[in-house]
Design a protein around this motif. Structure first.
Motif, short mmCIF file in Angstrom:
data_model
loop_
_atom_site.label_atom_id
_atom_site.label_comp_id
_atom_site.label_asym_id
_atom_site.label_seq_id
_atom_site.Cartn_x
_atom_site.Cartn_y
_atom_site.Cartn_z
N GLY A 90 20.70 -55.35 5.88
CA GLY A 90 19.96 -54.18 6.17
C GLY A 90 20.66 -53.11 6.97
N ALA A 91 21.37 -53.45 8.03
CA ALA A 91 22.11 -52.57 8.93
C ALA A 91 22.99 -51.88 7.99
N ASN A 92 23.88 -52.39 7.15
CA ASN A 92 24.80 -51.95 6.39
C ASN A 92 24.04 -50.87 5.48
N ILE A 93 23.06 -51.24 4.73
CA ILE A 93 22.53 -50.06 3.82
C ILE A 93 21.79 -48.90 4.44
N LEU A 94 21.10 -49.14 5.68
CA LEU A 94 20.54 -48.31 6.48
C LEU A 94 21.31 -47.39 6.93
N THR A 95 22.70 -47.70 7.66
CA THR A 95 23.66 -47.07 8.00
C THR A 95 24.17 -46.02 7.10
N ASP A 96 24.55 -46.61 5.76
CA ASP A 96 25.07 -45.71 4.40
C ASP A 96 23.97 -44.84 4.04
N GLY A 97 22.64 -45.10 4.19
CA GLY A 97 21.82 -44.16 3.60
C GLY A 97 21.64 -43.00 4.70
N ILE A 141 24.93 -42.48 14.51
CA ILE A 141 24.35 -43.35 13.31
C ILE A 141 25.20 -44.63 13.04
N VAL A 142 26.68 -44.72 12.96
CA VAL A 142 27.21 -45.64 12.84
C VAL A 142 27.33 -46.53 13.96
N ALA A 143 27.32 -46.09 15.13
CA ALA A 143 27.13 -46.84 16.40
C ALA A 143 25.89 -47.61 16.57
N PHE A 144 24.85 -47.00 16.23
CA PHE A 144 23.43 -47.51 15.96
C PHE A 144 23.53 -48.47 15.06
N GLY A 145 24.06 -48.45 13.97
CA GLY A 145 24.29 -49.36 12.84
C GLY A 145 24.72 -50.87 13.29
N THR A 146 25.78 -50.81 13.97
CA THR A 146 26.39 -51.96 14.56
C THR A 146 25.55 -52.77 15.64
#
Length: 320
Positions: free
Chosen positions: A17-24, A43-48
């Motif tokens: 979920g974190a990976n595809i949310l970040t990509d989107g 966005i990328v920092a939030f994703g991790t």
């Protein structure tokens, strides 16, 4: 056995979920012509940090505050000692002056702020240690200041653009990624907390220890993977920024949001854990400042990993 399957399934959903949310989200931001450096810093920092945010908020809502707080404290100790240590063992890490003078001290300051917020009994003579909604709003205020500082660095051209190339994506697909990623995070977070709580009860281990070790290590997998890959690609300095950025997000944003939603009554998280958190940041600062000319060597990395192993061993011994 069932609890282990639930926990692993929940973790898998969180990471996916974190990976595809970040990509989107990154694809949407790119289509809106938001600069890549800004995407990387937000966005990328939030994703991790999304796994920690998901697990801590789910734990807070479910009334398992020790998992919520232990997740953040344990993740930050893991980030500083294990992730930076393992990366340095792969290849030495050069620390920039800006990181050494501003960002690592800010990381130590965030740990000290948490230490103060979590010591109501010692400092105020309170009945219990509670990270209140007021504390949560204070932490979110610090997070806003941190974001302002980050954007100032980006605007001044002092930040490096380490964000990977963002692939173009159709609007509908980006929206599906964002919605699907959020759904996976929410559902996965609920499963993960249920599984971790079940394992703790079955083993007779406190929720605080599960949060500080198993949950913390699981939710830190994105940071570990990112840092090791960066080291193998000869960009080990990304590990420092990744660990520090994640630590600040975890304390200021994750705990800030969790405590604002519902006050976090701390039972099993002790000053030993909180002082270890502060000490890990101080150790990182000392190693970068006084030895090997702003370079974390393989030997220093191994020492940091051994410190984490020692902390975990003592933690388990204290519970037995």
């Amino acid at each position: 056995m069932i609890d282990s399957i639930i926990l692993i399934g929940g973790l898998a959903l969180i990471l996916i979920g974190a990976n595809i949310l970040t990509d989107g989200a990154a694809a949407v931001a790119k289509r809106l012509h938001i600069p890549t450096i800004v995407i990387g810093l937000t966005i990328v920092a939030f994703g991790t940090s999304a796994p920690e945010l998901t697990v801590s908020i789910s734990s807070a809502i479910n009334g398992t505050a020790d998992i919520a707080v232990g997740n953040v404290v344990g993740s930050n100790i893991f980030n500083t000692l294990m992730i930076v240590g393992c990366t340095a063992m792969v290849t030495p890490i050069i620390i920039t002056r800006n990181t050494l003078r501003k960002e690592i001290p800010l990381c130590v300051l965030s740990s000290l702020a948490l230490l103060v917020c979590a010591n109501d009994v010692l400092l105020d003579g309170g009945v219990a240690n509670i990270i209140s909604a007021t504390d949560g709003l204070l932490l979110l205020g610090f997070f806003a200041i941190f974001l302002g500082y980050t954007f100032a660095i980006a605007g001044g051209g002092n930040g490096s653009d380490d964000t990977p190339e963002i692939k173009p994506m159709a609007w509908w697909r980006a929206v599906v990624y964002i919605i699907g990623g959020l759904a996976a995070l929410i559902f996965g977070g609920s499963l993960f907390v249920d599984g971790a709580t079940g394992i703790a009860r079955a083993l007779g281990v406190s929720e605080s220890v599960i949060g500080l070790t198993l949950v913390a290590g699981g939710t830190s997998l994105p940071e570990l993977a990112t840092s090791i890959v960066a080291a193998l690609k000869k960009n080990p300095e990304i590990a420092i920024g990744n660990a520090i950025g994640s630590n600040l997000f975890n304390i200021f944003l994750v705990l800030g949001c969790s405590a604002t939603i519902t006050p976090l009554r701390i039972n099993g998280i002790t000053n030993f854990d909180l002082l270890t958190l502060v000490g890990s940041g101080v150790l990182l600062w000392i190693v970068g400042l006084f030895f090997a000319k702003r370079t974390i060597t393989r030997i220093e990395g191994a020492i940091m990993v051994l410190c984490y192993i020692a902390y975990t061993t003592i933690l388990i011994q204290l519970q037995s």
